[in-house]
Enzyme design. Sequence first.
Site, PDB file in Angstrom:
ATOM      1  N   GLU A  96      11.992  -4.245  -5.298  1.00  0.00           N
ATOM      2  CA  GLU A  96      10.810  -3.720  -5.236  1.00  0.00           C
ATOM      3  C   GLU A  96      10.760  -3.295  -3.646  1.00  0.00           C
ATOM      4  O   GLU A  96      10.209  -2.182  -4.327  1.00  0.00           O
ATOM      5  CB  GLU A  96       9.875  -4.802  -5.705  1.00  0.00           C
ATOM      6  CG  GLU A  96       9.827  -5.218  -6.647  1.00  0.00           C
ATOM      7  CD  GLU A  96       9.353  -4.584  -7.864  1.00  0.00           C
ATOM      8  OE1 GLU A  96       9.254  -3.254  -7.665  1.00  0.00           O
ATOM      9  OE2 GLU A  96       8.494  -5.191  -8.969  1.00  0.00           O
ATOM     10  N   TYR A 118     -17.219  -4.440   1.552  1.00  0.00           N
ATOM     11  CA  TYR A 118     -15.682  -4.717   2.502  1.00  0.00           C
ATOM     12  C   TYR A 118     -14.703  -4.138   2.371  1.00  0.00           C
ATOM     13  O   TYR A 118     -13.288  -4.495   2.754  1.00  0.00           O
ATOM     14  CB  TYR A 118     -15.965  -6.595   2.555  1.00  0.00           C
ATOM     15  CG  TYR A 118     -17.508  -6.897   3.265  1.00  0.00           C
ATOM     16  CD1 TYR A 118     -16.700  -7.222   4.636  1.00  0.00           C
ATOM     17  CD2 TYR A 118     -18.088  -8.099   2.608  1.00  0.00           C
ATOM     18  CE1 TYR A 118     -18.472  -7.702   5.321  1.00  0.00           C
ATOM     19  CE2 TYR A 118     -19.173  -7.821   3.481  1.00  0.00           C
ATOM     20  CZ  TYR A 118     -19.706  -7.737   4.495  1.00  0.00           C
ATOM     21  OH  TYR A 118     -20.379  -8.244   5.157  1.00  0.00           O
TER      22      TYR A 118
END
Length: 223
Positions: free
Chosen positions: A80, A126
């Site tokens: 990746e 958040y």
Amino acid sequence: MSAAPLPPHLLAAAERVCAAGRQVVAAGLSPGASGNLSERVGDLVVVTPTGLGLGELEPDLLAVVDTAGVPVAGSGPSKEVPLHLALYRREPEVAAVVHLHSPCAVAASCLPPWSPASALPPVTPYFVMRVGRTPLAPYAPPGSAELAASLDGLPGRFTAALLGNHGSLTGGRDLDRAVDAAVELEEAARVTVLLGGREARWLDDGQAAELAGRYGTHWVHGA
């Protein structure tokens, strides 16, 4: 296993990557040998190796690639790497990247996105403060050039994304921030999945924009 030892000036970054790996495993966010982490140091990227669980990392087992993805030291890098490099190219402020297959992020990545600009709504303050808008990249095979290109094709600024039917990607100015964002993204995905498409109350545009401006994340009107 090692092609060449890590240069001494990269050992501190390698130790941080190993510590972050143990942290995400302890949090239950990296099942099996899944997930990969990296930290950028100048023109080099310290990245986790292929085929090794994040809880099993040791500094001398990590890989180093250049900004073109060419291996320069250490073990064979995660497949990746192109995905990590794509986020580094998009956002020069990002110095660390976390890619996970955490369960709720994967579940959310299988659902229709909340909007064209963000897969998840502003479900909590958040999420907006620590992650910001998180677009959904279309599915492409793991490790493929198409997957990295799918990130390049997303509009606007962001430091996190969901990868269709795959998992999450978060970046930060350091590994602590990138891991914190991954944890918060998993929580926002969990709440979204728990709501199951029911009518819900999100933060409104003004509330989300105020938080994003105050905490330095990216959010735009309606997403």
